[in-house]
Write a protein that holds these residues in place. Sequence first.
Motif, PDB file in Angstrom:
ATOM      1  N   PHE A  65       0.821  -1.215   0.000  1.00 47.69           N
ATOM      2  CA  PHE A  65       0.000   0.000   0.000  1.00 47.69           C
ATOM      3  C   PHE A  65       0.847   1.253   0.000  1.00 47.69           C
ATOM      4  CE2 PHE A  65      -3.378  -2.566   2.501  1.00 47.69           C
ATOM      5  CZ  PHE A  65      -3.776  -3.189   1.328  1.00 47.69           C
ATOM      6  N   THR A  66       2.081   1.127  -0.418  1.00 49.87           N
ATOM      7  CA  THR A  66       2.968   2.299  -0.366  1.00 49.87           C
ATOM      8  C   THR A  66       2.477   3.439  -1.254  1.00 49.87           C
ATOM      9  OG1 THR A  66       4.332   1.229  -2.077  1.00 49.87           O
ATOM     10  CG2 THR A  66       5.012   0.950   0.227  1.00 49.87           C
ATOM     11  N   SER A  67       1.837   3.095  -2.350  1.00 51.10           N
ATOM     12  CA  SER A  67       1.338   4.145  -3.242  1.00 51.10           C
ATOM     13  C   SER A  67       0.231   4.958  -2.600  1.00 51.10           C
ATOM     14  CB  SER A  67       0.838   3.517  -4.552  1.00 51.10           C
ATOM     15  OG  SER A  67      -0.201   2.575  -4.288  1.00 51.10           O
ATOM     16  N   VAL A  68      -0.481   4.350  -1.651  1.00 51.12           N
ATOM     17  CA  VAL A  68      -1.547   5.074  -0.945  1.00 51.12           C
ATOM     18  C   VAL A  68      -1.015   5.732   0.322  1.00 51.12           C
ATOM     19  CG1 VAL A  68      -3.813   4.832   0.155  1.00 51.12           C
ATOM     20  CG2 VAL A  68      -3.257   3.480  -1.879  1.00 51.12           C
ATOM     21  N   LEU A  69      -0.145   5.038   1.022  1.00 49.66           N
ATOM     22  CA  LEU A  69       0.372   5.553   2.293  1.00 49.66           C
ATOM     23  C   LEU A  69       1.259   6.781   2.120  1.00 49.66           C
ATOM     24  CD1 LEU A  69       1.283   2.192   4.102  1.00 49.66           C
ATOM     25  CD2 LEU A  69      -0.727   3.626   4.449  1.00 49.66           C
ATOM     26  N   LYS A  70       1.806   7.001   0.924  1.00 46.64           N
ATOM     27  CA  LYS A  70       2.681   8.150   0.740  1.00 46.64           C
ATOM     28  C   LYS A  70       1.928   9.478   0.808  1.00 46.64           C
ATOM     29  CE  LYS A  70       2.380   8.154  -4.334  1.00 46.64           C
ATOM     30  NZ  LYS A  70       3.158   8.012  -5.611  1.00 46.64           N
ATOM     31  N   PHE A  71       0.593   9.424   0.701  1.00 46.05           N
ATOM     32  CA  PHE A  71      -0.193  10.655   0.794  1.00 46.05           C
ATOM     33  C   PHE A  71      -0.471  11.054   2.256  1.00 46.05           C
ATOM     34  CE2 PHE A  71      -1.352   8.919  -3.391  1.00 46.05           C
ATOM     35  CZ  PHE A  71      -1.042  10.000  -4.192  1.00 46.05           C
ATOM     36  N   ILE A  72      -0.144  10.193   3.203  1.00 47.30           N
ATOM     37  CA  ILE A  72      -0.356  10.528   4.621  1.00 47.30           C
ATOM     38  C   ILE A  72       0.778  11.445   5.075  1.00 47.30           C
ATOM     39  CG2 ILE A  72      -0.550   9.615   6.962  1.00 47.30           C
ATOM     40  CD1 ILE A  72      -1.578   7.033   5.794  1.00 47.30           C
ATOM     41  N   PRO A  73       0.473  12.629   5.602  1.00 50.08           N
ATOM     42  CA  PRO A  73       1.542  13.549   6.046  1.00 50.08           C
ATOM     43  C   PRO A  73       2.358  12.928   7.183  1.00 50.08           C
ATOM     44  CG  PRO A  73      -0.571  14.670   5.885  1.00 50.08           C
ATOM     45  CD  PRO A  73      -0.862  13.213   5.770  1.00 50.08           C
TER      46      PRO A  73
END
Length: 259
Positions: A65-73
């Motif tokens: 899920f790295t592509s999604v988790l990178k949007f978490i500040p």
Amino acid sequence: MLGVCSVMGLPWFVAATVLSITHVNSLKVESDCSAPGEQPKLLGIREQRVTGLLIFVLMGCSVFFTSVLKFIPMPVLYGVFLYTGVSSLRGIQFFDRLKLFWMPAKHQPDFIYLRHVPLRKVHFFTAIQLTCLVLLWTIKVSRAAIIFPMMVLALVFVRKAMDFCFSKRELSFLDDLMPERKKKLDDARNEAGEEEEESRRAMEAAAAASSVQLNVGKTSDVDIPKQSSDRTDPSEIVILDEMSQMTVWKALTLKTETL
């Protein structure tokens, strides 16, 4: 060890200390007690392994899920980690002793070490631990971080030097791995044993005193010397004869004869 724990049906261990402590604390069921100086009582444990399984499954899936988790500040992640770290401090003896510095005596919880160790020595022990913690953290973040393992080893000698400042009994309450609840139960048993011993001694003393009284009561009249007295038995005294010998009665009789 994971294989042994799986075969024996024991919970798995993990090096993530904060995660493990937080998970264990979330399974506790405590009483809703808000009285000053009184600790919540442990009512039981929610025995289940679903949350532990889901936690590690999600941790494994986070790789995909790295592509999604990178949007978490990053501040949000740091806030979550800070919250889990602070929430896991509850119940740690070192943190509880730190709060005693600013806590009035009437609001202090009923810790077992406060019953047997003076408060000034509790503060002194906490100050030594806090100094060692600050020193280790300073070395870890400095250029001398390479000697950090040696400084951790030096804590053994610091603990050994505490034997000159504290008695063994005080260190057994301040630096013991036994849980607080277990130590309270042992202390209650010891107090009950002392009370039972005192009551037994009191009963033996009362029995000895009653035995002495019975022996005195059984003493024969021959052993007790009688005091010589010319007075007659009170049961044989005649009231009229006694009244006639009184001075007032004689004066009254003389006055009557004169008239």
